[in-house]
Design a protein around this motif. Structure first.
Motif, PDB file in Angstrom:
ATOM      1  N   ASP A 269     -45.750 -12.262  12.936  1.00 34.09           N
ATOM      2  CA  ASP A 269     -45.976 -13.217  14.009  1.00 34.09           C
ATOM      3  C   ASP A 269     -44.669 -13.719  14.606  1.00 34.09           C
ATOM      4  OD1 ASP A 269     -48.150 -14.611  15.433  1.00 34.09           O
ATOM      5  OD2 ASP A 269     -47.111 -16.404  14.753  1.00 34.09           O
TER       6      ASP A 269
ATOM      7  N   ASN B 117     -54.651 -12.247  26.708  1.00 34.38           N
ATOM      8  CA  ASN B 117     -54.761 -13.640  26.289  1.00 34.38           C
ATOM      9  C   ASN B 117     -53.808 -13.869  25.113  1.00 34.38           C
ATOM     10  OD1 ASN B 117     -55.458 -16.238  25.602  1.00 34.38           O
ATOM     11  ND2 ASN B 117     -57.466 -15.692  24.728  1.00 34.38           N
ATOM     12  N   ARG B 118     -52.672 -14.517  25.382  1.00 29.01           N
ATOM     13  CA  ARG B 118     -51.684 -14.735  24.333  1.00 29.01           C
ATOM     14  C   ARG B 118     -51.823 -16.111  23.689  1.00 29.01           C
ATOM     15  NH1 ARG B 118     -46.396 -12.285  27.510  1.00 29.01           N
ATOM     16  NH2 ARG B 118     -47.408 -10.363  28.202  1.00 29.01           N
ATOM     17  N   ALA B 119     -52.863 -16.839  24.084  1.00 28.84           N
ATOM     18  CA  ALA B 119     -53.086 -18.146  23.476  1.00 28.84           C
ATOM     19  C   ALA B 119     -53.574 -17.976  22.040  1.00 28.84           C
ATOM     20  CB  ALA B 119     -54.096 -18.948  24.296  1.00 28.84           C
ATOM     21  N   ARG B 120     -54.322 -16.911  21.790  1.00 31.91           N
ATOM     22  CA  ARG B 120     -54.800 -16.623  20.438  1.00 31.91           C
ATOM     23  C   ARG B 120     -53.796 -15.718  19.734  1.00 31.91           C
ATOM     24  NH1 ARG B 120     -60.631 -14.215  20.163  1.00 31.91           N
ATOM     25  NH2 ARG B 120     -60.145 -14.480  17.951  1.00 31.91           N
ATOM     26  N   ARG B 121     -53.351 -16.114  18.583  1.00 27.28           N
ATOM     27  CA  ARG B 121     -52.419 -15.292  17.812  1.00 27.28           C
ATOM     28  C   ARG B 121     -53.206 -14.389  16.883  1.00 27.28           C
ATOM     29  NH1 ARG B 121     -47.638 -15.345  20.184  1.00 27.28           N
ATOM     30  NH2 ARG B 121     -46.729 -14.583  18.233  1.00 27.28           N
TER      31      ARG B 121
ATOM     32  N   GLN C 263     -58.032  -8.573  11.699  1.00 25.55           N
ATOM     33  CA  GLN C 263     -58.821  -8.804  12.910  1.00 25.55           C
ATOM     34  C   GLN C 263     -59.097  -7.493  13.638  1.00 25.55           C
ATOM     35  OE1 GLN C 263     -56.393 -12.081  14.732  1.00 25.55           O
ATOM     36  NE2 GLN C 263     -58.406 -13.010  15.027  1.00 25.55           N
TER      37      GLN C 263
ATOM     38  N   THR D 246     -57.280  -6.706  23.312  1.00 24.48           N
ATOM     39  CA  THR D 246     -58.065  -7.927  23.209  1.00 24.48           C
ATOM     40  C   THR D 246     -58.543  -8.085  21.766  1.00 24.48           C
ATOM     41  OG1 THR D 246     -60.116  -6.775  23.785  1.00 24.48           O
ATOM     42  CG2 THR D 246     -58.892  -7.779  25.585  1.00 24.48           C
TER      43      THR D 246
ATOM     44  N   ASP E 180     -62.647 -11.898  22.957  1.00 25.14           N
ATOM     45  CA  ASP E 180     -61.921 -12.002  24.221  1.00 25.14           C
ATOM     46  C   ASP E 180     -62.410 -10.932  25.186  1.00 25.14           C
ATOM     47  OD1 ASP E 180     -60.463 -14.111  23.335  1.00 25.14           O
ATOM     48  OD2 ASP E 180     -58.694 -12.932  22.792  1.00 25.14           O
TER      49      ASP E 180
END
Length: 224
Positions: A25, A50-54, A59, A79, A83
């Motif tokens: 990360d 969408n880079r708000a979710r790490r 996953q 994604t 997303d």
């Protein structure tokens, strides 16, 4: 030669799925194990819309598959589960750019017919524009196949020499070099310089310079 970069795919109908088996990360990259098996796929944080979710290990990731210059698999348009890809945006600027380039070439033709420009000027713009368009097409093909790329300085020199209409058409029709801001800024500078030089050359001051040069050439070589 210009450094090569992986070509991003844009076909959402041929997307792959896999699970994130490793993720750093702090550095923003990791690897995906494809659901169907095969070589691990490199994933960078920039591949996410969408880079708000790490992302985290384990996953499920949906992505478009591409390769880097060495042929190694990479993910793009990625994604995470839940997303969605952003809806594609249609820009009118692309069509206007193509129309502008075509209109400029047509204007040159009208100026030649009206006797305002010598035919070789329009011919030069057409020839260099065709060469520039081909250069863009070859560069895009090289990017897809991981081959040596055409240097950006070469593309800018072609644009400066009168090939900018062909470059503008290639950028929009081929979707090549149309998003990189640094390249676009320098490209538009070459357009302004070329158009400025053309206007100056056929201004009263430029016309006197042409007459001066022609007179000296005739004096040195009366046969010309």
């Amino acid at each position: 030669m210009q450094q090569r970069t992986p070509q991003l795919g844009n076909n959402s109908s041929s997307r792959s799925k896999g699970r994130l088996t490793s993720w750093n990360d702090e550095k923003g990259f990791g690897f995906i194990a494809p659901n169907g098996g095969g070589q691990p796929v490199f994933l960078h944080i920039k591949a996410f819309a969408n880079r708000a979710r790490r992302p985290g290990i384990g996953q499920l990731v949906t992505y478009a598959l591409t390769t880097d210059p060495r042929g190694r698999p990479c993910a793009t348009q990625a994604t995470l589960a839940g997303d969605r890809l952003p809806a594609p945006q249609r820009h009118r600027g692309g069509a206007l750019a193509v129309l502008g380039a075509g209109g400029f070439l047509a204007l040159l033709g009208v100026a030649v017919i009206a006797g305002k420009l010598p035919p070789w000027v329009a011919g030069l713009y057409l020839a260099v524009s065709a060469l520039t368009f081909i250069s863009y097409a070859l560069d895009k093909a090289a990017a897809r196949k991981g081959r040596w790329r055409t240097a950006e300085s070469t593309l800018h020199l072609l644009a400066l020499g009168g090939g900018w209409p062909g470059a503008l058409i290639a950028q929009q029709l081929l979707r090549h070099k149309s998003k990189k801001q640094a390249f676009r800024t320098l490209f538009w500078m070459t357009v302004l310089l070329n158009c400025g030089a053309l206007l100056w050359l056929y201004s009263p001051l430029g016309d006197r310079l042409q007459s001066f040069v022609s007179g000296h050439v005739s004096a040195v070589n009366p046969a010309l």
